[in-house]
Motif scaffolding. Structure first.
Motif, PDB file in Angstrom:
ATOM      1  N   TYR A   1       0.833  -1.200   0.000  1.00 14.08           N
ATOM      2  CA  TYR A   1       0.000   0.000   0.000  1.00 14.08           C
ATOM      3  C   TYR A   1       0.872   1.256   0.000  1.00 14.08           C
ATOM      4  O   TYR A   1       0.766   2.090  -0.884  1.00 14.08           O
ATOM      5  CB  TYR A   1      -0.911  -0.027   1.223  1.00 14.08           C
ATOM      6  CG  TYR A   1      -2.079   0.935   1.152  1.00 14.08           C
ATOM      7  CD1 TYR A   1      -3.215   0.639   0.395  1.00 14.08           C
ATOM      8  CD2 TYR A   1      -2.065   2.134   1.854  1.00 14.08           C
ATOM      9  CE1 TYR A   1      -4.292   1.509   0.329  1.00 14.08           C
ATOM     10  CE2 TYR A   1      -3.133   3.009   1.795  1.00 14.08           C
ATOM     11  CZ  TYR A   1      -4.244   2.700   1.028  1.00 14.08           C
ATOM     12  OH  TYR A   1      -5.305   3.577   0.970  1.00 14.08           O
ATOM     13  N   ALA A   2       1.750   1.342   0.991  1.00 13.97           N
ATOM     14  CA  ALA A   2       2.617   2.512   1.074  1.00 13.97           C
ATOM     15  C   ALA A   2       3.667   2.516  -0.034  1.00 13.97           C
ATOM     16  O   ALA A   2       4.026   3.578  -0.549  1.00 13.97           O
ATOM     17  CB  ALA A   2       3.298   2.561   2.445  1.00 13.97           C
ATOM     18  N   THR A   3       4.157   1.336  -0.415  1.00 12.14           N
ATOM     19  CA  THR A   3       5.204   1.268  -1.443  1.00 12.14           C
ATOM     20  C   THR A   3       4.734   1.808  -2.789  1.00 12.14           C
ATOM     21  O   THR A   3       5.431   2.626  -3.405  1.00 12.14           O
ATOM     22  CB  THR A   3       5.715  -0.174  -1.597  1.00 12.14           C
ATOM     23  OG1 THR A   3       6.117  -0.668  -0.329  1.00 12.14           O
ATOM     24  CG2 THR A   3       6.895  -0.231  -2.557  1.00 12.14           C
ATOM     25  N   PRO A   4       3.565   1.389  -3.297  1.00  5.08           N
ATOM     26  CA  PRO A   4       3.082   1.993  -4.545  1.00  5.08           C
ATOM     27  C   PRO A   4       2.871   3.499  -4.423  1.00  5.08           C
ATOM     28  O   PRO A   4       3.124   4.246  -5.368  1.00  5.08           O
ATOM     29  CB  PRO A   4       1.746   1.276  -4.789  1.00  5.08           C
ATOM     30  CG  PRO A   4       1.876  -0.011  -4.075  1.00  5.08           C
ATOM     31  CD  PRO A   4       2.689   0.290  -2.855  1.00  5.08           C
ATOM     32  N   ALA A   5       2.415   3.939  -3.237  1.00  3.19           N
ATOM     33  CA  ALA A   5       2.202   5.377  -3.028  1.00  3.19           C
ATOM     34  C   ALA A   5       3.517   6.131  -3.108  1.00  3.19           C
ATOM     35  O   ALA A   5       3.593   7.212  -3.708  1.00  3.19           O
ATOM     36  CB  ALA A   5       1.539   5.617  -1.675  1.00  3.19           C
ATOM     37  N   PHE A   6       4.567   5.577  -2.521  1.00  2.36           N
ATOM     38  CA  PHE A   6       5.871   6.242  -2.569  1.00  2.36           C
ATOM     39  C   PHE A   6       6.401   6.265  -3.994  1.00  2.36           C
ATOM     40  O   PHE A   6       6.967   7.274  -4.440  1.00  2.36           O
ATOM     41  CB  PHE A   6       6.873   5.535  -1.648  1.00  2.36           C
ATOM     42  CG  PHE A   6       8.224   6.198  -1.625  1.00  2.36           C
ATOM     43  CD1 PHE A   6       8.443   7.324  -0.845  1.00  2.36           C
ATOM     44  CD2 PHE A   6       9.269   5.707  -2.396  1.00  2.36           C
ATOM     45  CE1 PHE A   6       9.685   7.959  -0.828  1.00  2.36           C
ATOM     46  CE2 PHE A   6      10.511   6.326  -2.389  1.00  2.36           C
ATOM     47  CZ  PHE A   6      10.715   7.452  -1.594  1.00  2.36           C
ATOM     48  N   ALA A   7       6.219   5.162  -4.724  1.00  2.47           N
ATOM     49  CA  ALA A   7       6.699   5.103  -6.104  1.00  2.47           C
ATOM     50  C   ALA A   7       6.002   6.157  -6.968  1.00  2.47           C
ATOM     51  O   ALA A   7       6.654   6.873  -7.746  1.00  2.47           O
ATOM     52  CB  ALA A   7       6.470   3.708  -6.678  1.00  2.47           C
ATOM     53  N   GLY A   8       4.685   6.263  -6.839  1.00  2.00           N
ATOM     54  CA  GLY A   8       3.951   7.264  -7.602  1.00  2.00           C
ATOM     55  C   GLY A   8       4.356   8.677  -7.221  1.00  2.00           C
ATOM     56  O   GLY A   8       4.503   9.554  -8.082  1.00  2.00           O
ATOM     57  N   ALA A   9       4.549   8.902  -5.923  1.00  2.00           N
ATOM     58  CA  ALA A   9       4.957  10.228  -5.441  1.00  2.00           C
ATOM     59  C   ALA A   9       6.353  10.587  -5.944  1.00  2.00           C
ATOM     60  O   ALA A   9       6.629  11.745  -6.271  1.00  2.00           O
ATOM     61  CB  ALA A   9       4.915  10.257  -3.919  1.00  2.00           C
ATOM     62  N   LEU A  10       7.223   9.590  -6.003  1.00  2.00           N
ATOM     63  CA  LEU A  10       8.585   9.831  -6.488  1.00  2.00           C
ATOM     64  C   LEU A  10       8.568  10.276  -7.948  1.00  2.00           C
ATOM     65  O   LEU A  10       9.261  11.234  -8.324  1.00  2.00           O
ATOM     66  CB  LEU A  10       9.426   8.565  -6.323  1.00  2.00           C
ATOM     67  CG  LEU A  10      10.878   8.647  -6.822  1.00  2.00           C
ATOM     68  CD1 LEU A  10      11.645   9.726  -6.069  1.00  2.00           C
ATOM     69  CD2 LEU A  10      11.570   7.291  -6.670  1.00  2.00           C
ATOM     70  N   VAL A  11       7.772   9.593  -8.757  1.00  2.00           N
ATOM     71  CA  VAL A  11       7.667   9.977 -10.167  1.00  2.00           C
ATOM     72  C   VAL A  11       7.107  11.396 -10.285  1.00  2.00           C
ATOM     73  O   VAL A  11       7.620  12.219 -11.050  1.00  2.00           O
ATOM     74  CB  VAL A  11       6.774   8.986 -10.934  1.00  2.00           C
ATOM     75  CG1 VAL A  11       6.547   9.465 -12.371  1.00  2.00           C
ATOM     76  CG2 VAL A  11       7.394   7.599 -10.942  1.00  2.00           C
ATOM     77  N   ALA A  12       6.065  11.707  -9.512  1.00  2.00           N
ATOM     78  CA  ALA A  12       5.457  13.038  -9.557  1.00  2.00           C
ATOM     79  C   ALA A  12       6.451  14.112  -9.120  1.00  2.00           C
ATOM     80  O   ALA A  12       6.501  15.205  -9.709  1.00  2.00           O
ATOM     81  CB  ALA A  12       4.220  13.083  -8.671  1.00  2.00           C
ATOM     82  N   SER A  13       7.247  13.812  -8.109  1.00  2.00           N
ATOM     83  CA  SER A  13       8.239  14.770  -7.616  1.00  2.00           C
ATOM     84  C   SER A  13       9.292  15.067  -8.678  1.00  2.00           C
ATOM     85  O   SER A  13       9.685  16.218  -8.887  1.00  2.00           O
ATOM     86  CB  SER A  13       8.914  14.238  -6.351  1.00  2.00           C
ATOM     87  OG  SER A  13       7.985  14.077  -5.299  1.00  2.00           O
ATOM     88  N   VAL A  14       9.747  14.015  -9.351  1.00  2.00           N
ATOM     89  CA  VAL A  14      10.749  14.192 -10.407  1.00  2.00           C
ATOM     90  C   VAL A  14      10.165  14.998 -11.560  1.00  2.00           C
ATOM     91  O   VAL A  14      10.818  15.906 -12.101  1.00  2.00           O
ATOM     92  CB  VAL A  14      11.256  12.818 -10.909  1.00  2.00           C
ATOM     93  CG1 VAL A  14      12.123  12.989 -12.151  1.00  2.00           C
ATOM     94  CG2 VAL A  14      12.036  12.100  -9.817  1.00  2.00           C
TER      95      VAL A  14
ATOM     96  N   THR B   1       1.600   4.681 -12.147  1.00  2.00           N
ATOM     97  CA  THR B   1       2.578   3.861 -11.432  1.00  2.00           C
ATOM     98  C   THR B   1       2.000   3.347 -10.126  1.00  2.00           C
ATOM     99  O   THR B   1       2.084   2.156  -9.806  1.00  2.00           O
ATOM    100  CB  THR B   1       3.858   4.673 -11.145  1.00  2.00           C
ATOM    101  OG1 THR B   1       4.465   5.059 -12.386  1.00  2.00           O
ATOM    102  CG2 THR B   1       4.853   3.857 -10.330  1.00  2.00           C
ATOM    103  N   CYS B   2       1.399   4.246  -9.363  1.00  2.00           N
ATOM    104  CA  CYS B   2       0.797   3.864  -8.085  1.00  2.00           C
ATOM    105  C   CYS B   2      -0.438   2.995  -8.293  1.00  2.00           C
ATOM    106  O   CYS B   2      -0.581   1.936  -7.655  1.00  2.00           O
ATOM    107  CB  CYS B   2       0.438   5.114  -7.285  1.00  2.00           C
ATOM    108  SG  CYS B   2      -0.416   4.773  -5.719  1.00  2.00           S
TER     109      CYS B   2
END
Length: 206
Positions: free
Chosen positions: A152-165, A182-183
């Protein structure tokens, strides 16, 4: 990301998460006030935590009346038509995944615009996505989903990382769809295939 688009995505995510909070409240046999409180908590919790951490006070949820009206109205709809919502458990899980994807993107972008670096923005994007659900589960006496081994948290972090970049590099807004996808795709695949986070050796999921 334009302010209008960010607002629309934020409110959409709030409505989605509020519906999951309201449904939990109904199943716990809470009255209409309890259902509304749980829905508002679920819809706004992650965003409020994010705003407090980046020093944006008062939080947007308390400055803009729409942030309070959307989860409240959503709670009343779920309360009134809960049999319909209850029969669509898979749909609710999908909506939860959509809300998670929306919030991890908007949370990361909001943190980026506050001047945080990519890694910090990614962490706050993840917190925006999982914060309300954690509050909902704790308030309703359930073990939070992020502690139950589900991805749950891992997909959220992955999506947030892409958005941040994407935001940091100033790429086209269309790239936010990649962050959202991604998320969302990761979370849906985890649900369908039963993927879970690893446990300590010698233990097993129950």
């Amino acid at each position: 990301m334009s302010t209008t688009l960010l607002l629309i995505l934020d409110l959409a995510g709030i409505a989605v998460f509020a519906s999951t909070g309201a449904l939990v409240g109904v199943r716990k046999e809470l009255d209409v006030f309890g259902v509304a409180v749980l829905a508002v908590m679920t819809g706004l919790g992650g965003g409020v935590l994010r705003d407090l951490l980046i020093g944006s006070v008062p939080p947007a949820a308390l400055e803009d009346w729409r942030y309070l009206v959307v989860p409240f109205v959503t709670s009343l709809v779920v309360f009134a038509f809960h049999p319909t919502f209850g029969r669509r458990e898979r749909g609710i899980m999908l909506l939860d995944a959509v809300g998670l994807a929306l919030f991890c993107v908007t949370g990361a972008v909001t943190a980026e615009e506050a001047g945080l670096n990519v890694l910090s923005s990614s962490a706050l994007g993840m917190l925006t996505g999982i914060g309300g659900g954690m509050m909902r589960d704790i308030a309703s006496g359930r073990v939070p989903v992020v502690f139950r081994g589900e991805l749950y948290a891992t997909p959220a972090f992955a999506g947030a990382l892409v958005a941040s970049v994407v935001h940091h590099e100033g790429w086209s807004q269309w790239w936010y769809i990649v962050a959202f996808g991604t998320c969302l795709v990761w979370r849906i695949l985890a649900l369908k295939r039963g993927w879970s986070a690893p446990l300590p050796p010698g233990t097993a999921h129950v």
